[in-house]
Design an enzyme around this catalytic site. Structure first.
Site, short mmCIF file in Angstrom:
data_model
loop_
_atom_site.label_atom_id
_atom_site.label_comp_id
_atom_site.label_asym_id
_atom_site.label_seq_id
_atom_site.Cartn_x
_atom_site.Cartn_y
_atom_site.Cartn_z
N ARG A 84 39.20 42.16 51.98
CA ARG A 84 38.63 41.07 51.22
C ARG A 84 39.43 39.80 51.50
O ARG A 84 40.62 39.75 51.21
CB ARG A 84 38.66 41.37 49.72
CG ARG A 84 38.21 40.21 48.88
CD ARG A 84 38.18 40.48 47.38
NE ARG A 84 37.78 39.26 46.71
CZ ARG A 84 38.49 38.64 45.75
NH1 ARG A 84 39.61 39.18 45.29
NH2 ARG A 84 38.08 37.51 45.23
N HIS A 129 37.38 30.66 46.89
CA HIS A 129 38.60 31.10 46.20
C HIS A 129 39.45 29.85 45.93
O HIS A 129 40.56 29.70 46.44
CB HIS A 129 39.35 32.15 47.03
CG HIS A 129 40.29 33.02 46.24
ND1 HIS A 129 40.19 34.40 46.19
CD2 HIS A 129 41.36 32.71 45.47
CE1 HIS A 129 41.16 34.90 45.42
NE2 HIS A 129 41.89 33.89 44.97
N GLU A 174 36.95 34.43 40.25
CA GLU A 174 37.53 34.10 38.95
C GLU A 174 37.19 32.71 38.43
O GLU A 174 38.09 31.89 38.22
CB GLU A 174 39.05 34.23 39.00
CG GLU A 174 39.54 35.61 39.36
CD GLU A 174 41.06 35.74 39.17
OE1 GLU A 174 41.74 34.73 38.99
OE2 GLU A 174 41.54 36.88 39.21
N ASN A 316 38.63 41.70 38.82
CA ASN A 316 40.08 41.63 39.02
C ASN A 316 40.77 42.04 37.73
O ASN A 316 40.42 41.55 36.66
CB ASN A 316 40.52 40.20 39.37
CG ASN A 316 40.01 39.75 40.72
OD1 ASN A 316 39.40 40.52 41.46
ND2 ASN A 316 40.26 38.49 41.05
N TYR A 318 44.72 42.96 36.09
CA TYR A 318 46.16 43.05 36.30
C TYR A 318 46.92 43.55 35.08
O TYR A 318 47.90 44.26 35.19
CB TYR A 318 46.75 41.68 36.67
CG TYR A 318 46.41 41.18 38.06
CD1 TYR A 318 47.26 41.45 39.12
CD2 TYR A 318 45.25 40.44 38.29
CE1 TYR A 318 46.96 40.98 40.40
CE2 TYR A 318 44.95 39.97 39.57
CZ TYR A 318 45.81 40.25 40.62
OH TYR A 318 45.52 39.80 41.87
N GLU A 385 40.59 42.98 42.85
CA GLU A 385 42.04 42.74 42.85
C GLU A 385 42.71 43.58 41.78
O GLU A 385 42.20 43.68 40.66
CB GLU A 385 42.38 41.27 42.53
CG GLU A 385 42.13 40.28 43.63
CD GLU A 385 42.47 38.85 43.23
OE1 GLU A 385 43.37 38.63 42.38
OE2 GLU A 385 41.82 37.93 43.77
C1 PNW Z 1 44.54 36.12 40.51
N1 PNW Z 1 46.17 35.18 34.16
O1 PNW Z 1 44.48 35.20 39.45
C2 PNW Z 1 44.00 35.35 41.73
O2 PNW Z 1 42.67 35.69 42.03
C3 PNW Z 1 44.84 35.44 42.97
O3 PNW Z 1 44.52 34.39 43.87
C4 PNW Z 1 46.29 35.45 42.60
O4 PNW Z 1 47.12 35.39 43.71
C5 PNW Z 1 46.53 36.71 41.77
O5 PNW Z 1 45.81 36.63 40.56
C6 PNW Z 1 47.98 36.98 41.43
O6 PNW Z 1 48.54 35.94 40.67
C7 PNW Z 1 44.96 35.32 38.17
O7 PNW Z 1 45.33 35.30 33.26
C8 PNW Z 1 44.06 35.48 37.13
O8 PNW Z 1 47.36 34.99 33.86
C9 PNW Z 1 44.42 35.45 35.82
C10 PNW Z 1 45.77 35.25 35.50
C11 PNW Z 1 46.68 35.09 36.51
C12 PNW Z 1 46.30 35.11 37.84
#
Ligand code: PNW
Length: 475
Positions: A84, A129, A174, A316, A318, A385
């Site tokens: 991707r 992006h 995003e 995505n 995290y 992601e």
């Molecule tokens: C992603 N938050 O964004 C992005 O899509 C990438 O480009 C980036 O490198 C990756 O995270 C890692 O940082 C984020 O809510 C979306 O704090 C949300 C948050 C942070 C990063």
């Protein structure tokens, strides 16, 4: 079984896809090479270096513009099924408009895709992006509805040029993050204190642009191309901070204001903004003395155009946040945070990564996937992601732990809860320019030496771990 736990191993279906991701501005460099135009991230990092943690830019980044063959070699080493990456709009259309095409930009992405396909790696392409052509920003960027029309021109030329080579398209990465970040001033275009107005205009025009591209694709390309079109939304889980009814409601409202803002118009049966968003913003706007809602209204035609405009949902994920009800009185100043009405926090006992916002909370992944399943009738989902930032260094056992725990959580969502997930993407293939956090946060399976002229890539331990997963489909 082929799915569940065979011989003590956790395995994914044989046709499950594993991939890795990057984005143009974060890895390509070559910011002004061979006719590329300026993007809002070029001008933002050049004019506002004080807003970037290490005062650096993506001018050179990991130099993937020149080193893409090396990147593909790493992916061959990883054995991933897809890559991707994103296309830089101003590399192809220097000022964003269709009358001026940069042939070198077209050539570059052809070469990258050909190299991938030669190595049996499917290209998955993000059209946007975050690197808007600066010229369009001067027209007002995503707050100007005309930018949605220009985006359709750009998307059409991508389908025309690369349609036969790309397995899946993502219109946007995003919108929640770039519409919020860009209009609180943290990220490009760095419009300070514009929240509650410009972020909603941005979201509105991005949703229109997404729907318009999908309908154009159906009309002009679907019969000829065997590809699919979706969108990537970020969904960091929002859990109630306590068992009180107030906090449970605040958490659900926060979900509707984050993933729901963009997913409800596209993936729900009824379309349009989530009713709770509409209700809260309309009434708070009134209290603040506005004569109309700060959240724009779609026309009935637009609601229909946007509803159902995706073949799959890219997600995505995290980390997780806790939400408690905000008990402060509504201030006269518009803001998304006040409209949402929840206060976000994270538990200090959660293990930390190397990003202030990223705590390691694997269980939130399963809950997020289940929420999407319930809310939108189990749509087809691909994780576009997931990843973790750590300190520099090759022995990244904590990254291996992160991947293992998050994949276990996703596996439970698939096998125990029947969530319709068909692929997973690790962010990122290589260390890269982490937006306002510069080069200080490292997400790569491969370390990049940004001080070396060749931007040397070196495998981390996690790359071997991920290679085993992508080949065997088992943890
Ligand atoms: C992603 N938050 O964004 C992005 O899509 C990438 O480009 C980036 O490198 C990756 O995270 C890692 O940082 C984020 O809510 C979306 O704090 C949300 C948050 C942070 C990063």
């Amino acid at each position: 079984s082929a799915l569940g736990v065979a011989e003590g191993k956790i395995c994914f279906p044989e046709n499950f896809l594993f991939g890795v991701a990057t984005a143009a501005y974060q890895v390509e460099g070559a910011w002004n090479v061979s006719g590329k135009g300026e993007s809002i991230w070029d001008s933002y990092t050049h004019n506002h270096s004080e807003r970037i943690f290490d005062h650096k830019t993506g001018d050179v980044a990991a130099d993937s513009y020149h080193l893409f063959r090396e990147d593909v070699r790493l992916m061959v080493e990883l054995g991933v099924q897809f890559y991707r990456f994103s296309i830089s709009w101003p590399r192809i259309l220097p000022n964003g408009l269709i009358n001026n095409i940069n042939e070198d930009g077209i050539r570059y992405y052809h070469e990258l895709m050909d190299e991938l396909i030669r190595n049996n790696i499917q290209p998955m392409v993000t059209m946007y992006h975050w690197d808007l052509p600066q010229y369009l920003q001067e027209l007002g960027g995503w707050t100007n509805p005309i930018v949605s029309d220009y985006f359709v021109d750009y998307a059409r030329m991508l389908f025309q040029n690369y349609g036969s080579k790309v397995s899946a398209w993502l219109t946007f990465n995003e919108p929640l993050t770039f519409c919020r970040g860009g209009y609180t001033g943290l990220e490009a275009p760095g419009r300070l204190e514009s929240s509650g107005i410009e972020d909603y205009l941005c979201g509105h025009n991005v949703l229109r642009a997404h729907g318009m591209v999908y309908r154009m694709y159906q009309k002009e390309f679907q019969a000829k191309l065997s590809t699919s079109v979706g969108i990537t939304l970020d969904f960091l889980w929002r859990a109630p901070a306590s068992r009180s009814a107030d906090d449970i409601i605040a958490a659900e409202t926060a979900r509707q204001f984050s993933i729901g803002w963009f997913a409800h118009p596209i993936f729900s049966k009824t379309g349009d903004y989530p009713p709770i968003m509409r209700k809260r913003i309309d009434s708070i706007s009134k209290i603040q003395g506005f004569s109309r809602s700060r959240l724009p209204y779609f026309t009935p035609d637009e609601i229909e155009m946007i509803r159902g405009s995706a073949d799959f949902l890219g997600m995505n994920h995290y980390t997780t946040f806790l939400v408690s009800k905000n008990r402060k009185k509504i201030s006269p100043k518009p803001s998304y945070a006040a409209d949402m009405g929840g206060i976000l926090s994270q538990k200090s006992s959660w293990p930390v990564a190397n990003s202030t916002w990223l705590k390691i909370v694997p269980w939130g992944f399963r809950l997020s996937l289940n929420w999407i399943k319930r809310e939108y009738d189990n749509p087809l989902v691909i994780i576009t992601e997931n990843g973790v930032s750590l300190e520099k260094g090759l022995v990244d056992t904590r990254r291996i732990e992160y991947i293992k725990e998050y994949l276990k959580s996703m596996h439970a969502a698939i096998t125990k809860d029947n969530c319709n997930v068909y692929g997973y993407t690790y962010w990122s293939l290589i260390d890269n320019f982490e937006w306002t956090r510069g080069y200080s946060e490292r997400f790569g399976l491969y370390e990049v030496d940004f001080d070396s002229p060749k931007k040397t890539r070196t495998p981390r331990l996690s790359s071997e771990y991920y290679a085993r997963i992508s080949r065997t489909k088992c943890l």
